[in-house]
Write an enzyme that holds these catalytic residues in place. Structure first.
Site, PDB file in Angstrom:
ATOM      1  N   CYS A   2      11.832  15.935   5.409  1.00  0.00           N
ATOM      2  CA  CYS A   2      12.553  16.982   4.683  1.00  0.00           C
ATOM      3  C   CYS A   2      13.845  16.446   4.068  1.00  0.00           C
ATOM      4  O   CYS A   2      14.502  15.584   4.644  1.00  0.00           O
ATOM      5  CB  CYS A   2      12.937  18.118   5.608  1.00  0.00           C
ATOM      6  SG  CYS A   2      11.522  18.927   6.363  1.00  0.00           S
ATOM      7  N   ARG A  26      11.619  10.297   0.240  1.00  0.00           N
ATOM      8  CA  ARG A  26      11.538  10.512   1.684  1.00  0.00           C
ATOM      9  C   ARG A  26      10.177  11.055   2.104  1.00  0.00           C
ATOM     10  O   ARG A  26       9.814  10.974   3.271  1.00  0.00           O
ATOM     11  CB  ARG A  26      12.627  11.498   2.119  1.00  0.00           C
ATOM     12  CG  ARG A  26      14.028  10.966   1.918  1.00  0.00           C
ATOM     13  CD  ARG A  26      15.041  12.091   2.028  1.00  0.00           C
ATOM     14  NE  ARG A  26      15.140  12.635   3.359  1.00  0.00           N
ATOM     15  CZ  ARG A  26      15.968  12.209   4.302  1.00  0.00           C
ATOM     16  NH1 ARG A  26      16.778  11.211   4.038  1.00  0.00           N
ATOM     17  NH2 ARG A  26      16.001  12.774   5.487  1.00  0.00           N
ATOM     18  N   TRP A  76       8.627  18.665   4.545  1.00  0.00           N
ATOM     19  CA  TRP A  76       7.508  17.902   5.109  1.00  0.00           C
ATOM     20  C   TRP A  76       7.041  18.726   6.306  1.00  0.00           C
ATOM     21  O   TRP A  76       7.748  18.839   7.308  1.00  0.00           O
ATOM     22  CB  TRP A  76       7.996  16.525   5.541  1.00  0.00           C
ATOM     23  CG  TRP A  76       6.915  15.587   5.979  1.00  0.00           C
ATOM     24  CD1 TRP A  76       6.107  14.825   5.181  1.00  0.00           C
ATOM     25  CD2 TRP A  76       6.525  15.292   7.322  1.00  0.00           C
ATOM     26  NE1 TRP A  76       5.241  14.084   5.951  1.00  0.00           N
ATOM     27  CE2 TRP A  76       5.481  14.347   7.265  1.00  0.00           C
ATOM     28  CE3 TRP A  76       6.954  15.728   8.581  1.00  0.00           C
ATOM     29  CZ2 TRP A  76       4.859  13.836   8.405  1.00  0.00           C
ATOM     30  CZ3 TRP A  76       6.338  15.225   9.710  1.00  0.00           C
ATOM     31  CH2 TRP A  76       5.307  14.281   9.610  1.00  0.00           C
ATOM     32  N   GLY A 103      14.448  19.232  10.566  1.00  0.00           N
ATOM     33  CA  GLY A 103      14.457  19.013  12.015  1.00  0.00           C
ATOM     34  C   GLY A 103      13.482  19.964  12.687  1.00  0.00           C
ATOM     35  O   GLY A 103      12.603  20.528  12.030  1.00  0.00           O
ATOM     36  N   GLU A 482       0.289  -5.302  11.261  1.00  0.00           N
ATOM     37  CA  GLU A 482       0.997  -4.774  10.082  1.00  0.00           C
ATOM     38  C   GLU A 482       0.013  -4.632   8.913  1.00  0.00           C
ATOM     39  O   GLU A 482       0.064  -3.660   8.160  1.00  0.00           O
ATOM     40  CB  GLU A 482       2.176  -5.705   9.732  1.00  0.00           C
ATOM     41  CG  GLU A 482       2.860  -5.439   8.404  1.00  0.00           C
ATOM     42  CD  GLU A 482       3.443  -4.045   8.244  1.00  0.00           C
ATOM     43  OE1 GLU A 482       3.446  -3.255   9.200  1.00  0.00           O
ATOM     44  OE2 GLU A 482       3.867  -3.723   7.116  1.00  0.00           O
ATOM     45  N   LYS A 486      -0.755  -1.141   7.048  1.00  0.00           N
ATOM     46  CA  LYS A 486      -0.548  -1.028   5.605  1.00  0.00           C
ATOM     47  C   LYS A 486      -1.806  -0.464   4.947  1.00  0.00           C
ATOM     48  O   LYS A 486      -1.740   0.436   4.127  1.00  0.00           O
ATOM     49  CB  LYS A 486      -0.221  -2.415   5.037  1.00  0.00           C
ATOM     50  CG  LYS A 486       0.682  -2.447   3.860  1.00  0.00           C
ATOM     51  CD  LYS A 486       2.138  -2.494   4.242  1.00  0.00           C
ATOM     52  CE  LYS A 486       2.567  -1.316   5.056  1.00  0.00           C
ATOM     53  NZ  LYS A 486       3.836  -1.432   5.675  1.00  0.00           N
ATOM     54  N   HIS A 505     -13.841  -8.690  24.377  1.00  0.00           N
ATOM     55  CA  HIS A 505     -13.680  -7.768  25.509  1.00  0.00           C
ATOM     56  C   HIS A 505     -13.990  -6.328  25.122  1.00  0.00           C
ATOM     57  O   HIS A 505     -13.610  -5.405  25.823  1.00  0.00           O
ATOM     58  CB  HIS A 505     -12.266  -7.900  26.095  1.00  0.00           C
ATOM     59  CG  HIS A 505     -11.993  -9.268  26.621  1.00  0.00           C
ATOM     60  ND1 HIS A 505     -12.610  -9.773  27.750  1.00  0.00           N
ATOM     61  CD2 HIS A 505     -11.210 -10.282  26.148  1.00  0.00           C
ATOM     62  CE1 HIS A 505     -12.205 -11.013  27.969  1.00  0.00           C
ATOM     63  NE2 HIS A 505     -11.352 -11.356  26.995  1.00  0.00           N
ATOM     64  N   LYS A 603       8.886   8.796   4.167  1.00  0.00           N
ATOM     65  CA  LYS A 603       9.605   7.522   4.182  1.00  0.00           C
ATOM     66  C   LYS A 603      10.615   7.486   5.318  1.00  0.00           C
ATOM     67  O   LYS A 603      10.841   6.449   5.926  1.00  0.00           O
ATOM     68  CB  LYS A 603      10.309   7.332   2.828  1.00  0.00           C
ATOM     69  CG  LYS A 603      11.003   5.994   2.673  1.00  0.00           C
ATOM     70  CD  LYS A 603       9.996   4.864   2.578  1.00  0.00           C
ATOM     71  CE  LYS A 603      10.643   3.510   2.492  1.00  0.00           C
ATOM     72  NZ  LYS A 603       9.692   2.439   2.876  1.00  0.00           N
TER      73      LYS A 603
HETATM   74  C1  AGP Z   1       5.809   1.587   7.069  1.00  0.00           C
HETATM   75  O1  AGP Z   1       4.907   1.247   6.078  1.00  0.00           O
HETATM   76  C2  AGP Z   1       5.742   2.956   7.534  1.00  0.00           C
HETATM   77  N1  AGP Z   1       5.793   3.891   6.491  1.00  0.00           N
HETATM   78  C3  AGP Z   1       6.422   3.324   8.835  1.00  0.00           C
HETATM   79  O2  AGP Z   1       5.643   2.773   9.846  1.00  0.00           O
HETATM   80  C4  AGP Z   1       7.906   2.915   9.051  1.00  0.00           C
HETATM   81  O3  AGP Z   1       7.997   1.532   9.146  1.00  0.00           O
HETATM   82  C5  AGP Z   1       8.436   3.607  10.326  1.00  0.00           C
HETATM   83  O4  AGP Z   1       8.377   4.990  10.176  1.00  0.00           O
HETATM   84  C6  AGP Z   1       9.839   3.186  10.675  1.00  0.00           C
HETATM   85  O5  AGP Z   1      10.748   3.542   9.673  1.00  0.00           O
HETATM   86  P1  AGP Z   1      12.189   2.923   9.626  1.00  0.00           P
HETATM   87  O6  AGP Z   1      12.049   1.476   9.381  1.00  0.00           O
HETATM   88  O7  AGP Z   1      12.880   3.655   8.516  1.00  0.00           O
HETATM   89  O8  AGP Z   1      12.842   3.190  10.961  1.00  0.00           O
END
Ligand code: AGP
Length: 608
Positions: A2, A26, A76, A103, A482, A486, A505, A603
């Site tokens: 938000c 965001r 959001w 929040g 990662e 992604k 395993h 974001k």
């Molecule tokens: C990354 O591609 C993600 N969108 C997400 O995992 C992000 O890295 C995570 O929310 C942490 O965010 P920050 O680095 O702003 O703390």
């Protein structure tokens, strides 16, 4: 997540809409706006819609132009679906009070019982709407001589959870604001005073900023900030930094631009942090001296998502290059009580510096006596202010939801940190630093040289056969994780990632004819073991996408090779990150995903 923007000025709503546009990165699913035009007692004009700020602008259709006081919101969804009714602002039944919230109000169920007994009915499924009815009740029942701010503070005292709130009421010449656990900053410029979830929208509109603290409740008017008598008012300070407009330039998407930013962003992360003789790293800005850090019982890294995977790689550096014990934790699972004490250091690693899980972990660490610090990208963010020391990542603004250039800058800053406190042989250190200096050029040539192999690999991946990412050793297995994150984020394809040795395993049961396996196999001490893992997959029908700098026999096992540049083995996560980022991007594009704004993601994740 938000976003809130509020403004008092001659054309407040225009500024609010522009502010909301700059908060779009965001992540959000609906947007809304409210405005007061004059001192009369008319209901407040509001508009809200699912979709984008541009949809809100269309729906508002110029109706808000000329407003003197205005607040806006990008939502959001957490409580209640993505609908116009759940979008903010939420208004009182007579339309004379309206507010926006970021929040979670944890006691909203109890509060809605309370307000329904008082005769109020909720018109949305949100945890926010109760606040406006409580405020309405408070204003109608409080004794003479009490102000809007008094009523607001009384309402705030009944809330549990986290919030940033901005509220307006007819007859009130300002905006009521409150912060607890969600970011809110105040800006001041020529003829305007504004409030925002972060400083980005202030660039170009405000020259000064004042940072609110948790527990602050203020009234913002054209003459400044006022509070109840016992509360300290934050000082305005010069707004530092520059605004980098969310502009992909010649690239079709911000994500692709940010992948290609990496030579520059890495160079910025390294700049001034390698000693002139090339023998040492100098990460200044930490509260503890090198000697103090070397004597610590342990270093904890707390982070989420991509930042967590970067933290695991950083920990691996600390463990290998120093004698200090280090462990990375998913911030929301941080066992502070068992790993924090006065002789420990807990570092929050974050792009935004606003991630609630990471901030909470740092609060807990502090509570149990740990020193706290941060590796953070956003200057002036809550995390950098909370820790008061640490290192900035200097990646520049990252707008695409999927983190790319910040991942590599986190790893770079973490490596510099490990080198700063390292006690390995000078000659070994020199080799790493020598190669680290060349890294921006190595990445640059890698970006230029990537051939059609990425498109061929993207073609191989489709949702019927979920890709499996494997690596061996912390550097490659967390790069694999990662890579999987992604790809999931921007293609919506379920992906698995694990250390190659773990396949047999259990997860190897998933492999059948044509299963894509992305193998991260740099020329390091794990290469021959990686070869075994790849053979295990290959002999069960897997198609191998090999990410490697090696031209030896391992390449015969590949169906497609994503060739990386050769570098020092410690730096393999940097060169390996590039093809996995590009691969995720291309698969996302093929799947028709809005790669810069994938569904359900934000974001800046400011809720727990
Ligand atoms: C990354 O591609 C993600 N969108 C997400 O995992 C992000 O890295 C995570 O929310 C942490 O965010 P920050 O680095 O702003 O703390």
């Amino acid at each position: 997540m938000c976003g809130i923007y509020g403004c008092i000025s001659e054309n407040a709503s225009v500024q609010v809409l522009e502010g909301l546009r700059k908060l779009e990165y965001r992540g959000y699913d609906s947007a809304g706006l409210a405005a007061i035009f004059s001192d009369n007692n008319d209901p407040i004009e509001t508009e809200r819609t699912t979709g984008y700020v541009s949809d809100l602008v269309l729906k508002a259709n110029g109706r808000f132009d000329g407003a003197k006081i205005s607040i806006g919101h990008t939502r959001w969804a957490t409580h209640g679906g993505v609908t116009d009714h759940n979008a903010h602002p939420h208004s009182s039944e007579d339309g004379k009070i309206t507010l926006v919230h970021n929040g979670i109000i944890e006691n909203s169920a109890n509060l809605s019982n309370k307000i329904s007994k008082l005769g109020y009915a909720l018109s949305s499924e949100t945890d926010t709407e109760v606040i406006v009815h409580l405020l309405d009740h408070e204003l109608k029942t409080q004794s003479d001589g009490k102000s809007h701010l008094d009523a607001f503070c009384n309402v705030i005292s009944q809330l549990e959870g986290s919030w940033a709130i901005a509220a307006m009421a007819t007859g009130l010449d300002g905006i009521l604001i409150s912060r607890k656990g969600a970011p809110l900053v105040i800006g001041r410029g020529q003829g305007n005073i504004s409030v925002s979830s972060d400083v980005q929208p202030f660039y170009g509109a405000c020259s000064e900023v004042a940072y609110m603290k948790d527990g602050d409740n203020f009234l913002l008017t054209s003459s400044g900030i006022s509070s109840q008598i016992d509360l300290e008012i934050p000082e305005f300070e010069v707004l530092e930094g520059i605004y980098d407009e969310e502009d992909p330039g010649n690239f079709p998407h911000m994500m692709l631009k940010e992948i290609h930013d990496q030579p520059t962003s890495l160079s910025n992360a390294l700049s001034g942090r390698i000693s002139s003789d090339g023998l040492g790293a100098e990460l200044s800005g930490l509260e503890l001296s090198i000697e103090q850090i070397m004597k610590l019982d342990r270093i904890n890294l707390v982070a989420c998502g991509t930042a967590y995977y970067a933290s695991e790689i950083i920990c691996s550096y600390i463990r290998r290059l120093t004698q200090v014990r280090a462990e990375a934790f998913i911030a929301s699972e941080f066992p502070a009580k068992s790993v924090c004490s006065p002789n420990t250091l807990t570092i929050g690693v974050s792009q935004s510096g606003e991630t609630k899980d990471t901030l909470d972990a740092l609060f807990k660490a502090k509570k149990f006596g740990s020193h706290i610090s941060s590796f953070c990208n956003v200057i002036g963010s809550t995390m950098s202010r909370l820790t008061g020391n640490g290192a900035y990542l200097h990646a520049g603004p990252e707008y695409a939801v999927a983190s790319t250039k910040v991942f590599t800058n986190m790893v770079a800053v973490g490596l510099l940190f490990a080198l700063t406190i390292s006690d390995i042989k000078q000659s070994e250190k020199k080799k790493i630093i020598h190669e680290l200096r060349k890294l921006p050029n190595i990445i640059s040539s890698q970006l230029i040289d990537m051939d059609d192999s990425i498109s061929d690999a993207a073609e191989m991946i489709n949702s019927s056969e979920p890709p499996i990412f494997i690596g061996r050793g912390a550097l490659s297995s967390f790069t694999a994780k990662e890579g999987a994150l992604k790809m999931m984020e921007i293609s919506y394809i379920p992906c698995l990632a694990l250390p190659g040795g773990e396949l047999k395993h259990g997860p190897i049961a998933l492999i059948s004819d044509g299963s894509p396996v992305i193998a991260i196999a740099p020329s390091d001490s794990h290469l021959s073991m990686m070869e075994s893992s790849i053979r295990e997959c290959k002999s069960r029908g897997a198609k191998i996408i090999l990410v490697t700098d090696n031209e030896g026999p391992i390449s015969d096992l590949a169906d497609i090779i994503l060739q990386t540049n050769h570098t020092h083995p410690e730096l393999s996560p940097f060169v390996n990150a590039i093809p996995i980022q590009l691969l995720a991007y291309q698969v996302g594009i093929r799947n028709g995903v809005n790669v810069d704004r994938p569904r359900n993601l934000a974001k800046s994740v400011t809720v727990v």
